[in-house]
Design an enzyme around this catalytic site. Structure first.
Site, PDB file in Angstrom:
ATOM      1  N   ILE A 245       0.925  -1.273   0.003  1.00 11.36           N
ATOM      2  CA  ILE A 245      -0.069   0.007   0.078  1.00 11.36           C
ATOM      3  C   ILE A 245       0.822   0.878   0.450  1.00 11.36           C
ATOM      4  CG2 ILE A 245      -1.908   1.107   1.691  1.00 11.36           C
ATOM      5  CD1 ILE A 245      -2.703  -1.013   2.222  1.00 11.36           C
ATOM      6  N   PRO A 246       0.768   1.982  -1.157  1.00 15.88           N
ATOM      7  CA  PRO A 246       2.177   2.895  -1.138  1.00 15.88           C
ATOM      8  C   PRO A 246       2.581   4.149  -0.747  1.00 15.88           C
ATOM      9  CG  PRO A 246       0.804   2.609  -3.379  1.00 15.88           C
ATOM     10  CD  PRO A 246       0.496   1.436  -2.377  1.00 15.88           C
ATOM     11  N   CYS A 247       1.882   4.672   0.912  1.00 14.48           N
ATOM     12  CA  CYS A 247       2.085   5.629   1.703  1.00 14.48           C
ATOM     13  C   CYS A 247       3.006   6.458   1.066  1.00 14.48           C
ATOM     14  CB  CYS A 247       1.511   5.627   2.651  1.00 14.48           C
ATOM     15  SG  CYS A 247       2.897   4.169   3.970  1.00 14.48           S
ATOM     16  N   HIS A 248       4.795   5.700   1.176  1.00 12.03           N
ATOM     17  CA  HIS A 248       5.195   6.031   0.604  1.00 12.03           C
ATOM     18  C   HIS A 248       4.771   7.352  -0.667  1.00 12.03           C
ATOM     19  CE1 HIS A 248       6.098   3.136  -2.029  1.00 12.03           C
ATOM     20  NE2 HIS A 248       6.344   3.711  -2.891  1.00 12.03           N
ATOM     21  N   ARG A 249       4.310   7.260  -1.815  1.00 15.84           N
ATOM     22  CA  ARG A 249       4.241   7.623  -2.934  1.00 15.84           C
ATOM     23  C   ARG A 249       2.992   9.111  -2.635  1.00 15.84           C
ATOM     24  NH1 ARG A 249       2.237   2.910  -6.435  1.00 15.84           N
ATOM     25  NH2 ARG A 249       4.429   1.581  -6.034  1.00 15.84           N
TER      26      ARG A 249
END
Length: 286
Positions: A245-249
């Site tokens: 789940i790409p919360c880094h984006r």
């Protein structure tokens, strides 16, 4: 992660931090290598092995300062900034996340009672991780420093579940996400414990393509709750599945990288690593 891999990861993280702090002076290869106590030749080789591109190319991909300048233009959007900095979006990865299932109300309220959870430890380009799964999909994945402490955190997340340390097919499939050959991945399934609002935010994060970035405000707009930027930030901070789940984006509207529960330096490293895998230099040599 063995000791040497851990040393190498932190050397790369230190190099990225150095680049961010000295961006305006455009540090040379020699200066960056000196900051991590390596020869320029050794540093160039180590960095290229890790990122797939040279330090100079990598610096271009994480050039947030340039994105800020583009965002100052009235008609420019964050997507414009991303594309101008070489991070052209692609849907190659997010299309794999086609099955996101929330836990039942009973599972959610009862702390995972009657859930059987498999867990294991694995390596990634960004450090040691713990990954856990139910029969329905990945339910938990985090970057860790200590295996015992990480397992205790997992148990606190699902206090009534039954745990077994074993690597299953669901975990193996999810871990292939760190491979460059994403076309060989099967469908990745997620089995998430969260409120309706959190699930909505996490599903929206999955729509951010590899190599693209979004802001908290843009996520709030997409879930049709434009005044909920702060609540969106809280939901992102509660993300139980790192990287998948790409919360880094998600970055700040100013273009600044912003915080990350698993270390902002790691966040910057992941953004650059993903961008490197979209570059012609990487794709033609891997």
């Amino acid at each position: 992660m063995n000791e040497q891999d851990q040393i190498n990861y932190y050397r790369i993280a230190t190099a990225i931090n150095y680049i961010q702090k000295h961006f305006r002076s455009q540090p040379t290869l020699e200066e960056i290598a000196e900051a991590v106590h390596l020869s320029p030749f050794h540093f160039q080789r180590l960095f290229t092995e890790w990122a797939g591109v040279s330090p100079k190319k990598f610096l271009q991909y994480i050039s947030v300062e340039y994105a800020k300048d583009i965002l100052k233009e009235k008609k420019a959007t964050l997507i414009d900034a991303v594309q101008e900095t070489g991070l052209s979006g692609t849907g190659r990865l997010h299309d794999l996340f086609v099955n996101v299932e929330g836990m039942t109300p009973g599972e959610f309220k009862n702390g995972g009672e009657h859930l059987a959870i498999n867990y294991s430890y694995a390596e990634s380009p960004f450090g040691h991780i713990l990954v856990a799964s139910t029969t329905k999909g990945i339910c938990y994945m985090v970057f860790i420093q200590n295996e015992h402490e990480a397992f205790e955190d997992l148990k606190r997340h699902f206090p009534k579940a039954h745990f077994r340390q074993i690597t299953d097919r669901i975990q193996q499939n999810a871990l292939h996400i760190f491979s460059s050959d994403w076309n060989k991945l099967d469908e990745i399934k997620l089995h998430l414990k969260g409120t309706d609002f959190q699930l909505k935010v996490w599903k929206t994060l999955l729509q951010i393509p590899l190599g693209s970035l979004s802001t908290y405000g843009e996520i709030a707009e997409k879930i049709q709750n434009p005044n909920a930027s702060r609540a969106v930030g809280t939901a992102i901070g509660s993300n139980p599945v790192a990287f998948l789940i790409p919360c880094h984006r998600v970055i700040q509207a100013t273009g600044a990288i912003g915080g990350y529960m698993w270390n902002p330096i790691r966040k910057t490293a992941i953004i650059g690593w993903e961008a490197a895998r979209l570059s012609p230099d990487f794709l033609t040599t891997n």
